[in-house]
Design a protein around this motif. Structure first.
Motif, PDB file in Angstrom:
ATOM      1  N   PHE A  20      27.989  41.177  42.313  1.00 19.13           N
ATOM      2  CA  PHE A  20      29.262  41.147  43.237  1.00 19.13           C
ATOM      3  C   PHE A  20      29.551  39.816  43.376  1.00 19.13           C
ATOM      4  CE2 PHE A  20      28.056  43.863  46.671  1.00 19.13           C
ATOM      5  CZ  PHE A  20      28.841  43.548  47.785  1.00 19.13           C
ATOM      6  N   VAL A  24      36.650  39.318  45.857  1.00 14.87           N
ATOM      7  CA  VAL A  24      37.636  39.935  44.804  1.00 14.87           C
ATOM      8  C   VAL A  24      38.453  41.270  44.862  1.00 14.87           C
ATOM      9  CG1 VAL A  24      37.358  41.128  42.584  1.00 14.87           C
ATOM     10  CG2 VAL A  24      36.252  38.647  43.142  1.00 14.87           C
ATOM     11  N   THR A  27      36.312  44.360  43.639  1.00 14.13           N
ATOM     12  CA  THR A  27      35.059  44.796  43.927  1.00 14.13           C
ATOM     13  C   THR A  27      34.548  46.625  45.016  1.00 14.13           C
ATOM     14  OG1 THR A  27      34.769  43.164  44.012  1.00 14.13           O
ATOM     15  CG2 THR A  27      32.993  44.078  44.701  1.00 14.13           C
ATOM     16  N   LYS A  28      35.244  46.565  46.206  1.00 16.11           N
ATOM     17  CA  LYS A  28      35.231  48.152  46.633  1.00 16.11           C
ATOM     18  C   LYS A  28      35.305  49.137  45.699  1.00 16.11           C
ATOM     19  CE  LYS A  28      35.921  45.876  51.714  1.00 16.11           C
ATOM     20  NZ  LYS A  28      37.099  46.450  52.201  1.00 16.11           N
ATOM     21  N   GLN A  30      35.519  49.174  42.256  1.00 17.72           N
ATOM     22  CA  GLN A  30      34.240  49.242  41.396  1.00 17.72           C
ATOM     23  C   GLN A  30      33.188  49.514  41.695  1.00 17.72           C
ATOM     24  OE1 GLN A  30      34.638  45.150  39.886  1.00 17.72           O
ATOM     25  NE2 GLN A  30      35.540  45.408  38.147  1.00 17.72           N
ATOM     26  N   LEU A  31      32.799  49.464  42.727  1.00 24.23           N
ATOM     27  CA  LEU A  31      31.784  49.214  43.335  1.00 24.23           C
ATOM     28  C   LEU A  31      30.842  50.631  44.005  1.00 24.23           C
ATOM     29  CD1 LEU A  31      30.540  46.796  45.862  1.00 24.23           C
ATOM     30  CD2 LEU A  31      28.813  47.313  43.564  1.00 24.23           C
ATOM     31  N   GLY A  49      25.472  40.754  46.827  1.00 24.47           N
ATOM     32  CA  GLY A  49      27.300  39.897  47.224  1.00 24.47           C
ATOM     33  C   GLY A  49      26.236  38.372  46.453  1.00 24.47           C
ATOM     34  N   LEU A  74      29.445  42.143  37.683  1.00 24.96           N
ATOM     35  CA  LEU A  74      31.386  42.461  37.621  1.00 24.96           C
ATOM     36  C   LEU A  74      32.011  41.342  37.564  1.00 24.96           C
ATOM     37  CD1 LEU A  74      31.045  44.969  41.128  1.00 24.96           C
ATOM     38  CD2 LEU A  74      31.142  45.331  39.082  1.00 24.96           C
ATOM     39  N   ALA A  76      33.979  38.598  38.046  1.00 24.11           N
ATOM     40  CA  ALA A  76      34.787  37.492  39.277  1.00 24.11           C
ATOM     41  C   ALA A  76      35.018  36.104  38.345  1.00 24.11           C
ATOM     42  CB  ALA A  76      34.045  37.629  40.067  1.00 24.11           C
TER      43      ALA A  76
END
Length: 159
Positions: A20, A24, A27-28, A30-31, A49, A74, A76
């Motif tokens: 990731f 972005v 991201t949080k 999605q993670l 990351g 992910l 980006a």
């Protein structure tokens, strides 16, 4: 059985990596969703990351050291301009990888989880054509696309 349990069966994979870009915004979320799903499958997540393109090689080295059995990339912009490099690195270390868009597959990637962006643009063009009353044959689905649409099962809703 759904594809995630088939692909991420704990018999096959006990640890997955997630690549990731930290800046972005989504991201949080999605993670967190990936970690929740992995926990339900008894799979450990190693999130790595990548703040800049120069960090990609180190990210793949870290994933190799952590002995991940699969990788999720992910979405980006940084990754979208490094598609060939990412696909090559994953292939080089024999790492089954799920990518965010189909254009990764066109470069040799294994599978994607995202929408078909090209189809989104074609669909938008069809709407504009209908609104403005203009017809452009290049916006029509190609014959092979129509055949695929008939063969592709409808997406299942999680509602």
């Amino acid at each position: 059985s759904d594809w995630s349990s088939d692909v991420c069966s704990s018999d096959l994979v006990s640890r997955i990596g997630v690549l990731f870009v930290p800046d972005v915004p989504v991201t949080k979320l999605q993670l967190r969703r990936i970690q929740d799903a992995a926990r339900a499958l008894s799979v450990t997540v190693s999130a790595v990351g990548v703040p800049e393109a120069a960090a990609l090689d180190n990210a793949f080295s870290t994933l190799a050291q952590q002995n991940v059995g699969g990788l999720v990339v992910l979405s980006a912009t940084l990754f979208a301009v490094q598609v060939q490099r990412i696909v090559e690195r994953a292939s080089k270390v024999n790492l089954p990888t799920i990518y965010p868009y189909s254009f990764y597959i066109e470069e040799g990637g294994l599978m994607s989880y995202g929408v078909n962006r090209y189809e989104n643009f074609r669909q938008a063009a069809r709407f504009v054509d209908r609104i403005l009353g203009i017809h452009h044959p290049e916006c029509e689905p190609r014959r092979q696309d129509r055949a695929l649409d008939r063969e592709t099962p409808p997406a299942q809703s999680d509602h």
